[in-house]
Write a protein that holds these residues in place. Structure first.
Motif, mmCIF file in Angstrom:
data_model
loop_
_atom_site.group_PDB
_atom_site.id
_atom_site.type_symbol
_atom_site.label_atom_id
_atom_site.label_comp_id
_atom_site.label_asym_id
_atom_site.label_seq_id
_atom_site.Cartn_x
_atom_site.Cartn_y
_atom_site.Cartn_z
ATOM 1 N N PHE A 1 -5.078 -5.406 2.564
ATOM 2 C CA PHE A 1 -5.498 -4.415 1.411
ATOM 3 C C PHE A 1 -5.601 -2.978 1.734
ATOM 4 N N ILE A 2 -6.166 -2.865 3.078
ATOM 5 C CA ILE A 2 -6.122 -1.276 3.489
ATOM 6 C C ILE A 2 -4.898 -0.755 3.664
ATOM 7 N N ASN A 3 -3.879 -1.515 4.157
ATOM 8 C CA ASN A 3 -2.274 -1.081 4.347
ATOM 9 C C ASN A 3 -1.764 -0.549 3.032
ATOM 10 N N SER A 4 -2.111 -1.489 2.042
ATOM 11 C CA SER A 4 -1.491 -1.246 0.711
ATOM 12 C C SER A 4 -2.309 -0.028 0.088
ATOM 13 N N LEU A 5 -3.442 0.044 0.437
ATOM 14 C CA LEU A 5 -4.070 1.289 -0.343
ATOM 15 C C LEU A 5 -3.755 2.698 0.452
ATOM 16 N N ASP B 1 8.857 -2.259 -1.021
ATOM 17 C CA ASP B 1 9.157 -3.386 -0.258
ATOM 18 C C ASP B 1 8.030 -3.842 0.476
ATOM 19 N N LEU B 2 8.235 -5.304 0.972
ATOM 20 C CA LEU B 2 7.216 -5.987 1.600
ATOM 21 C C LEU B 2 7.184 -6.127 3.140
ATOM 22 N N ARG B 3 7.855 -5.070 3.888
ATOM 23 C CA ARG B 3 7.999 -5.204 5.209
ATOM 24 C C ARG B 3 6.568 -5.306 5.834
ATOM 25 N N THR B 4 5.372 -5.004 5.310
ATOM 26 C CA THR B 4 4.295 -4.655 6.066
ATOM 27 C C THR B 4 3.833 -6.200 6.519
ATOM 28 N N VAL B 5 4.294 -7.355 5.863
ATOM 29 C CA VAL B 5 3.996 -8.661 6.178
ATOM 30 C C VAL B 5 4.531 -9.402 7.500
ATOM 31 N N PRO B 6 6.002 -9.082 7.549
ATOM 32 C CA PRO B 6 6.529 -9.471 8.925
ATOM 33 C C PRO B 6 6.166 -8.488 9.946
ATOM 34 N N TRP B 7 5.890 -7.346 9.731
ATOM 35 C CA TRP B 7 5.347 -6.242 10.436
ATOM 36 C C TRP B 7 4.020 -6.772 11.410
ATOM 37 N N SER C 1 0.488 4.074 11.168
ATOM 38 C CA SER C 1 -0.037 4.562 12.244
ATOM 39 C C SER C 1 -1.490 3.961 12.356
ATOM 40 N N ILE C 2 -2.004 4.207 11.212
ATOM 41 C CA ILE C 2 -3.565 3.907 10.947
ATOM 42 C C ILE C 2 -3.655 2.390 11.153
ATOM 43 N N THR C 3 -2.806 1.456 10.248
ATOM 44 C CA THR C 3 -2.805 0.197 10.468
ATOM 45 C C THR C 3 -2.691 -0.580 11.974
ATOM 46 N N LEU C 4 -1.649 0.266 12.612
ATOM 47 C CA LEU C 4 -1.465 0.074 13.885
ATOM 48 C C LEU C 4 -2.635 -0.156 14.780
ATOM 49 N N LEU C 5 -3.388 1.223 14.506
ATOM 50 C CA LEU C 5 -4.556 1.294 15.535
ATOM 51 C C LEU C 5 -5.671 0.157 15.083
ATOM 52 N N MET C 6 -5.902 -0.182 13.896
ATOM 53 C CA MET C 6 -6.811 -1.251 13.425
ATOM 54 C C MET C 6 -6.243 -2.652 14.125
ATOM 55 N N ILE C 7 -5.101 -2.853 14.165
ATOM 56 C CA ILE C 7 -4.605 -4.092 14.813
ATOM 57 C C ILE C 7 -4.963 -3.832 16.477
ATOM 58 N N THR D 1 -1.400 -1.852 -8.539
ATOM 59 C CA THR D 1 -1.626 -3.135 -9.077
ATOM 60 C C THR D 1 -0.806 -4.160 -8.537
ATOM 61 N N VAL D 2 0.609 -3.746 -8.933
ATOM 62 C CA VAL D 2 1.623 -4.925 -8.366
ATOM 63 C C VAL D 2 1.909 -4.981 -6.918
ATOM 64 N N PHE D 3 1.796 -3.711 -6.306
ATOM 65 C CA PHE D 3 2.204 -3.576 -4.885
ATOM 66 C C PHE D 3 1.357 -4.397 -4.037
ATOM 67 N N THR D 4 -0.175 -3.943 -4.452
ATOM 68 C CA THR D 4 -1.019 -4.665 -3.745
ATOM 69 C C THR D 4 -1.133 -6.140 -3.910
ATOM 70 N N PHE D 5 -1.040 -6.397 -5.121
ATOM 71 C CA PHE D 5 -1.072 -8.021 -5.366
ATOM 72 C C PHE D 5 0.031 -8.547 -4.494
ATOM 73 N N MET D 6 1.147 -8.296 -4.742
ATOM 74 C CA MET D 6 2.392 -8.695 -3.986
ATOM 75 C C MET D 6 1.993 -8.861 -2.392
ATOM 76 N N GLN D 7 1.673 -7.750 -1.983
ATOM 77 C CA GLN D 7 1.419 -7.773 -0.398
ATOM 78 C C GLN D 7 0.317 -8.736 -0.199
ATOM 79 N N LEU D 8 -0.749 -9.030 -0.694
ATOM 80 C CA LEU D 8 -1.915 -10.027 -0.726
ATOM 81 C C LEU D 8 -1.300 -11.522 -0.733
ATOM 82 N N LEU D 9 -0.549 -11.495 -1.869
ATOM 83 C CA LEU D 9 -0.154 -12.859 -2.086
ATOM 84 C C LEU D 9 0.907 -13.441 -0.910
#
Length: 415
Positions: free
Chosen positions: A137-141, A62-68, A107-113, A163-171
């Protein structure tokens, strides 16, 4: 799968459109924008998690990362933390070993933010895009790597899913940030147009009456000086004359401010050493700060050169106005901090006081003619400063914490 993918896009973009429709049509909601954005992003996160995308291989995403991420970057830290707790709680409720993937990656992404995106609102549009896409991109990885580590899957499936997940997240991240920044830029331009109309009216009035007022004031000021120097005037009356002279000078300064509003751009334009100007004004106003019981601190975050293009005298006027205001706003025995930094495109001058702070409504009015939080202020000093910085293709931004203080950031293009 394609339909569910479109639904994920709808779950994220439509609430954002609703959010901006609400705050644009109801000005009273703007003061609660962080809460409203948190609700909108929370709904998007829950919908994305409840109706994920299924792959033929059996994997889901899912693409919950974007609104998060949007809740942190365009709301505030508190909003983002609350949504993080809700997201983790809902993931635990859904069950499965996949919740460990969420915990590790987010958790790692939160620290970066928290550490890197503190001044996200001051980034340029290009800087924002690069930063957010890199974070996505880092979160997807992290997510895909965690899934691979915990579950394991074949190389071909791994590449397809990644590939699909990362592309959709970035787009979708690019689309959402672009949409939000477009709305914000339109709102900013609309506000600038309203302020420009006010400045134009004030400017026309200034141009028509300032010279007529200046002439008799010059005559009165001259006679005041003669009276003050006369031996026939008693000492007591000389003090009265001195007070009148001071008030005439103050009136003259106000007229000059009117004229600056009428014509903010001076003819003399040259390369400005911002570091030199800031240091000079800081030293000049150090005695004024001492008289007011305020410590004045000056910090440079780089040893490099800081150059912009404009009128040096007008630049000094801006710095004097804003540093003087910060000193007057600061409570006794506290400090005003002036810091200088830059990125690849802009120079940033941060002027931070330790006063009572400003509300969101006060921040919106800062820089408009005749608005002042001081009892004896005309509001023209900051209006002139905003006008000068705009003429230099710059911007003045305001952030404030009630009870803690206010920071004015002067953003200027590098030369």
């Amino acid at each position: 799968m394609f339909i569910k993918l479109l639904l994920q896009v709808v779950y994220i973009t439509v609430p954002i459109l609703i959010y901006y429709a609400l705050i644009r049509n109801n000005a009273s909601l703007k003061r609660y924008h962080s809460i409203l954005l948190g609700i909108i992003c929370g709904i998007s996160i829950l919908l994305c998690m409840s109706f994920p995308i299924s792959f033929e291989t059996g994997y889901i995403m899912d693409l919950r990362t974007v609104p998060w991420m949007i809740s942190f970057l365009y709301g505030n830290i508190s909003t983002g933390i609350i949504l993080t707790i809700i997201m983790l709680g809902y993931r635990i409720f859904l069950g499965g070993i996949g919740m460990f993937v969420v915990f590790i990656a987010y958790s790692i992404t939160l620290l970066m933010i928290l550490f890197y995106f503190k001044k996200y609102s001051q980034f340029s549009f290009q800087h924002k895009m690069k930063s957010v896409l890199t974070l996505t991109f880092i979160n997807s990885l992290l997510i895909v790597s965690s899934i691979h580590f915990i579950f394991g899957f074949s190389e071909s499936h791994y590449l397809l899913f990644y590939t699909v997940f990362t592309f959709m997240q970035l787009l979708l991240t690019w689309l959402t940030v672009y949409m939000i920044e477009t709305f914000r830029e339109n709102d900013r331009l609309q506000l600038e147009m309203q302020n420009s109309e006010k400045l134009y009216i004030v400017g026309q009035m200034a141009a028509s009456v300032a010279h007529e007022i200046r002439n008799p004031m010059t005559v009165v000021s001259g006679f005041m000086q003669l009276l003050y120097q006369s031996d026939e005037i008693p000492l007591k009356h000389k003090e009265h004359v001195k007070i009148m002279t001071v008030e005439l000078e103050r009136a003259q300064a106000i007229i000059n401010d009117y004229l600056t509003l009428a014509k903010p751009q001076a003819d003399k334009m040259e390369k400005i050493d911002v570091k030199e100007q800031t240091s000079l004004i800081s030293q000049t106003l150090s005695s004024y700060a001492l008289m007011n019981g305020v410590d004045l601190h000056y910090h440079i975050k780089s040893d490099e050169n800081f150059y912009t293009f404009g009128n040096p005298e007008k630049m000094q006027q801006v710095l004097v106005n804003m540093i003087k205001n910060a000193i007057e706003a600061t409570l006794n025995k506290k400090a005003v901090t002036i810091s200088l930094s830059k990125d690849n495109e802009y120079i940033y001058i941060d002027i931070t006081d330790q006063g009572v702070g400003l509300s969101e409504d006060e921040i919106k009015k800062i820089g408009t003619p005749f608005y002042s939080t001081k009892e004896k202020g005309t509001g023209l000093g900051l209006s002139v400063s905003f006008s000068i910085i705009r003429a230099m293709n710059g911007q003045i931004m305001t952030t404030s914490d009630m009870g803690k203080g206010t920071t004015f950031t002067i953003k200027l293009p590098q030369y």
